[in-house]
Design a protein around this motif. Sequence first.
Motif, PDB file in Angstrom:
ATOM      1  N   UNK A 206      -5.153   4.376   9.285  1.00  0.00           N
ATOM      2  CA  UNK A 206      -3.817   4.376   8.688  1.00  0.00           C
ATOM      3  C   UNK A 206      -3.945   4.625   7.184  1.00  0.00           C
ATOM      4  N   UNK A 207      -3.166   5.565   6.683  1.00  0.00           N
ATOM      5  CA  UNK A 207      -3.102   5.833   5.249  1.00  0.00           C
ATOM      6  C   UNK A 207      -1.779   5.301   4.717  1.00  0.00           C
TER       7      UNK A 207
ATOM      8  N   UNK B 283       0.228   7.306   9.301  1.00  0.00           N
ATOM      9  CA  UNK B 283       0.644   7.290   7.905  1.00  0.00           C
ATOM     10  C   UNK B 283       1.837   6.357   7.738  1.00  0.00           C
ATOM     11  N   UNK B 284       1.811   5.603   6.651  1.00  0.00           N
ATOM     12  CA  UNK B 284       2.944   4.765   6.265  1.00  0.00           C
ATOM     13  C   UNK B 284       3.406   5.227   4.887  1.00  0.00           C
ATOM     14  N   UNK B 285       4.681   5.554   4.770  1.00  0.00           N
ATOM     15  CA  UNK B 285       5.246   5.999   3.494  1.00  0.00           C
ATOM     16  C   UNK B 285       5.935   4.823   2.821  1.00  0.00           C
TER      17      UNK B 285
ATOM     18  N   UNK C  82      14.077  -5.301  -1.078  1.00  0.00           N
ATOM     19  CA  UNK C  82      13.716  -4.634   0.170  1.00  0.00           C
ATOM     20  C   UNK C  82      13.566  -3.126  -0.030  1.00  0.00           C
ATOM     21  N   UNK C  83      12.786  -2.521   0.875  1.00  0.00           N
ATOM     22  CA  UNK C  83      12.699  -1.059   0.974  1.00  0.00           C
ATOM     23  C   UNK C  83      12.638  -0.707   2.455  1.00  0.00           C
ATOM     24  N   UNK C  84      13.006   0.532   2.762  1.00  0.00           N
ATOM     25  CA  UNK C  84      12.855   1.053   4.107  1.00  0.00           C
ATOM     26  C   UNK C  84      11.544   1.839   4.150  1.00  0.00           C
ATOM     27  N   UNK C  85      10.626   1.380   4.981  1.00  0.00           N
ATOM     28  CA  UNK C  85       9.293   1.980   5.063  1.00  0.00           C
ATOM     29  C   UNK C  85       9.200   2.799   6.344  1.00  0.00           C
ATOM     30  N   UNK C  86       8.670   4.023   6.229  1.00  0.00           N
ATOM     31  CA  UNK C  86       8.543   4.922   7.383  1.00  0.00           C
ATOM     32  C   UNK C  86       7.119   4.858   7.931  1.00  0.00           C
ATOM     33  N   UNK C  87       7.028   4.620   9.234  1.00  0.00           N
ATOM     34  CA  UNK C  87       5.757   4.541   9.940  1.00  0.00           C
ATOM     35  C   UNK C  87       5.592   5.795  10.804  1.00  0.00           C
ATOM     36  N   UNK C  88       4.550   6.562  10.547  1.00  0.00           N
ATOM     37  CA  UNK C  88       4.214   7.731  11.363  1.00  0.00           C
ATOM     38  C   UNK C  88       3.038   7.325  12.250  1.00  0.00           C
TER      39      UNK C  88
END
Length: 286
Positions: free
Chosen positions: A34-35, A62-64, A18-24
């Motif tokens: 969306x980038x 943006x999604x990091x 798993x990872x924690x993904x940041x959604x802007x």
Amino acid sequence: MASAEVTTQTVRAGDGATVQVRFHRRPDDPSAPVLVCMPAMGTRAVSYTPLAEALVQAGFQVVLGELRGQGTSSVQVRRGVRYGYHEMVAYDCPALFRAVAAAFPGAPRHLLGHSLGGQLGALYLGQEPHMAAGAILVGAPSCHYRGWPFPQSLGMLAGFQLAAAFAAVYGYFPGRRLRVLGNDSAQILRDMATQVRTGRYHVPSSPVDFEPLLAAMDLPVLAVAIEGDPMAPPGGVRGLCDKLTSARVTYEELALGEGAPGGLHYGWIRDNAAFVDRVRAFVDRA
């Protein structure tokens, strides 16, 4: 000025990592492009926050993403933990892009891949090109040593073979201790050293020969080389572009100001105005 709504989501890969993904997000414009940002080797996703904020102001969402073994990843780099291009392309990338598709069902999606993140993202889109409307690759070279000018090319070849051998004996690559990139799996170093030596994306961790998939990827691509970047010179960036024979590739070089924060390979993340303008123009054309 637009303000982003920033949320975090746990994204689970096919093998359970798993990872924690940041959604802007832009609540005022949920259909804005969306980038999907995939970071450089050994680089945490949070490092790209200044870039995400600038891109939101320019009209994007943006999604990091986070590379395996870095930042919020549940996979911790240590002796005995092995992962390579295979796990990242076969498990992590599909989970990320499917989470983005579910979160932004009405918005076009573009890969924004930096360095190794750009290479891995391109390998994934070679298999599933329908998951993106295009790709933006920044400082993302084919790591074949011939993409570097002589004599740096010989240093590139020897350095990665030595790094892979050292990582195999040590159990992982202690980049933070060595002050070279970040900590990473010995398998990543082995895969990269193979590509440095052969020039081909047919690496030990994966049964897939990615070369024909890259050649068949029919997407618009913006490839950006940073002038003077020793980690991704024009020859290396063009080397990856040359593999994308079915893509509509736009190649550009970007000059940064004096004393770019983080050095040339990373400075565009904060010194980002010219880059953001080029992304806006590319996405508008795509």
